[in-house]
Design a protein around this motif. Structure first.
Motif, short mmCIF file in Angstrom:
data_model
loop_
_atom_site.label_atom_id
_atom_site.label_comp_id
_atom_site.label_asym_id
_atom_site.label_seq_id
_atom_site.Cartn_x
_atom_site.Cartn_y
_atom_site.Cartn_z
N ASP A 92 0.53 -1.36 -0.26
CA ASP A 92 0.13 -0.19 -0.30
C ASP A 92 0.79 1.30 -0.46
N TYR A 141 -1.13 -0.80 -4.03
CA TYR A 141 -3.25 -1.05 -3.63
C TYR A 141 -3.27 0.56 -3.38
N THR A 144 -7.63 5.65 -3.34
CA THR A 144 -8.77 5.23 -2.95
C THR A 144 -10.08 5.73 -4.01
N THR A 194 -4.36 0.30 -8.08
CA THR A 194 -4.87 -0.65 -8.04
C THR A 194 -6.04 0.43 -7.78
N LYS A 196 -9.54 1.30 -5.49
CA LYS A 196 -10.28 0.92 -4.52
C LYS A 196 -10.96 1.17 -3.27
N HIS A 197 -12.35 1.07 -3.28
CA HIS A 197 -12.77 -0.10 -2.83
C HIS A 197 -13.79 -0.45 -3.39
N ASP A 201 -18.03 1.90 -0.87
CA ASP A 201 -17.46 1.85 0.77
C ASP A 201 -17.50 3.37 1.45
N TYR A 229 -14.04 4.96 -10.91
CA TYR A 229 -13.89 3.71 -11.81
C TYR A 229 -13.74 4.41 -13.31
N VAL A 240 -7.93 -3.80 -10.20
CA VAL A 240 -9.52 -3.43 -8.93
C VAL A 240 -9.45 -4.02 -7.29
N MET A 241 -10.01 -3.41 -7.02
CA MET A 241 -10.09 -3.95 -5.55
C MET A 241 -11.10 -4.03 -5.10
N SER A 243 -14.41 -4.05 -2.27
CA SER A 243 -14.81 -3.64 -0.71
C SER A 243 -14.75 -5.13 0.51
N ASP A 279 -9.79 -7.72 -0.84
CA ASP A 279 -8.84 -7.20 -0.23
C ASP A 279 -8.99 -8.05 0.44
#
Length: 463
Positions: A92, A141, A144, A194, A196-197, A201, A229, A240-241, A243, A279
């Protein structure tokens, strides 16, 4: 499809990392979990041990990737060629590569959302990628892309705020810096990003972290929360991660419709062609504790099958111990689930194709015109930026993110005669003095406002 953390390689006597496990089980990716730092030939999980922080140097990190690369798995193709498949090595890097002592960090996303300078965001992404590749990390990662709906949500600082179009623009700029995608490839100087989430979220009921989103109008929910996204896919993000959170009390990990819309382009107008990762320990959570706002759980094999069948290609492991305590024992459960038919072999093939396609786009594996395959480990030997250049970019980001408050109604300077209470907010440490008669008096209150670590926010060397 299995993403363990490096702690799984720690020997039984906890004295070294056994990298041979990587080749033994043909592992395709590894991660350093939040707060883990090198400790000689093994790893320490940082909590409050100050001495452990001092081990997180570039020199101590470097051997991790020598061991990883030397044990990258090989496969034999139908034509007899033996091909080494380099690993994805993830961490991360949320506001710069912050898990190395002495590295330059940047404001968190909530600060970066206010700089109104996409070129600077791209530059921050490039510096982060440079710092990762210096040590052999090729995957972050981040970022966000959650839309913040409730400031009570404790992870608001990791978001780009609550304006969807602004999030879309900023995230596209950041991923352009991290990946530097060009002509279908991530170049030597880029890393896999990546977003996320997935999804919502930041919209959980009451701002409860990992809670459930109450969705009554799905079209509106998607139009607001998919903005990041869309920007990411416009920048050709590679992963893509999903949630921990849920939608109407269904786990996002097992939810199918929205993931299908993402893959086919119905969600953003552009198909997503990378791979989807869970995750940290997401399947374990479904089995062990459920959602904070929904207490139902599932048996492990059912949770694993539902997660993979819903569109998640790679499973991020913790060594929780309740179901598995090693890579071997996890793969045993996984194989049983496939053998029993709960996960089809065609779904496994699809997931592996998605992962290998991203590795191909990263240049980790390649094929020439004659059909000869080769591999390459991503590692930058030469710094692209001086420390002063990195600091200048960070200072610029801080300056541009500063927010000035209007002094309406002559609030300042404060008139002491009008102040009835003073409220101290944040963590405190209090010195106490016991008088001769046994009375305890508080003598000093130390606040987080003078602590540079607190001021820098979460996601530093320690989680």
């Amino acid at each position: 499809m299995t993403l363990p953390k490096y702690s799984f390689l720690i020997s039984s006597d906890e004295t070294y990392l056994d990298y041979s496990i990587i080749s033994e089980y043909s592992i395709g990716a590894m991660l350093v979990a939040a707060g883990e730092v090198p400790a000689g030939n093994t790893l320490d999980a940082l909590m409050l041990d100050p001495d452990a922080y001092l081990t997180a140097t570039k020199e101590n990190w470097a051997p991790l990737f020598t061991g990883t690369n030397n044990n990258a798995p090989s496969i034999t193709l139908n034509d007899g060629q033996t091909v080494t498949i380099p690993l994805l090595t993830g961490i991360d890097a949320v506001h710069g590569f912050h898990e190395v002592l002495g590295n330059v960090i940047f404001p968190h996303n909530i600060g970066l959302s206010m700089i109104n300078d996409t070129n600077l965001l791209t530059q921050i992404g490039k510096i982060t990628a440079n710092d990762l590749l210096q040590l052999g990390f090729n995957w972050t990662y981040a970022p966000t892309v959650a839309i913040k709906h409730n400031p009570n949500w404790g992870r608001t600082f990791e978001t780009q705020g609550s304006i969807p179009e602004k999030v879309r623009i900023n995230i596209e700029a950041m991923i352009n810096g991290l990946q530097q995608f060009n002509q279908g490839m991530i170049p030597e100087t880029g890393v896999l990003a990546t977003v996320k989430h997935f999804i919502g979220d930041g919209a959980t009921q009451f701002g409860i972290d990992q809670g459930s989103v109450v969705v009554e109008d799905q079209d509106r929910f998607v139009s607001v929360n998919a903005a990041g996204y869309k920007g990411a896919i416009q920048a050709n993000v590679g992963s893509v991660m999903v949630s921990y959170s849920g939608i109407n009390n269904e786990y996002m990990s097992t939810e199918t419709d929205l993931k299908t819309q993402l893959l086919h382009g119905e969600l953003t107008g552009i198909p997503f062609t990378g791979f989807v990762v869970s995750d940290y320990g997401a399947v374990d959570n479904i089995v062990e504790r459920g959602l904070p706002t929904a207490d139902y759980t599932l048996p492990y094999k059912e949770a694993l099958a539902d997660t993979i069948n819903s569109g998640i290609d790679m499973i991020m492991l913790t060594n929780s111990g309740s179901i598995y305590d090693s890579i071997d024992s996890f793969l045993e459960v996984f194989e049983e689930t496939v053998t029993e038919g709960s996960i089809s072999e065609s779904r496994v093939d699809e997931a592996v194709n998605n992962i290998l396609a991203v590795k191909y786009a990263m240049g980790l594996i390649s094929v020439d015109d004659d059909g000869n395959w080769s591999h390459k480990f991503k590692l930058l030997n030469d710094e692209q930026y001086t420390q002063d250049e990195k600091i200048a970019v960070a200072v610029s980001a801080v300056e541009k993110s500063l927010v000035l408050l209007k002094n309406d109604d002559a609030l300042l300077p404060i008139d002491p005669s009008k102040i009835e209470y003073i409220v101290f907010a944040g963590d405190t440490e209090i010195d106490q003095l016991i008088d001769g008669d046994g009375t305890t008096r508080k003598t000093n209150i130390y606040q987080s406002y003078h602590n540079i670590g607190r001021q820098s926010g979460a996601w530093l060397i320690s989680w």
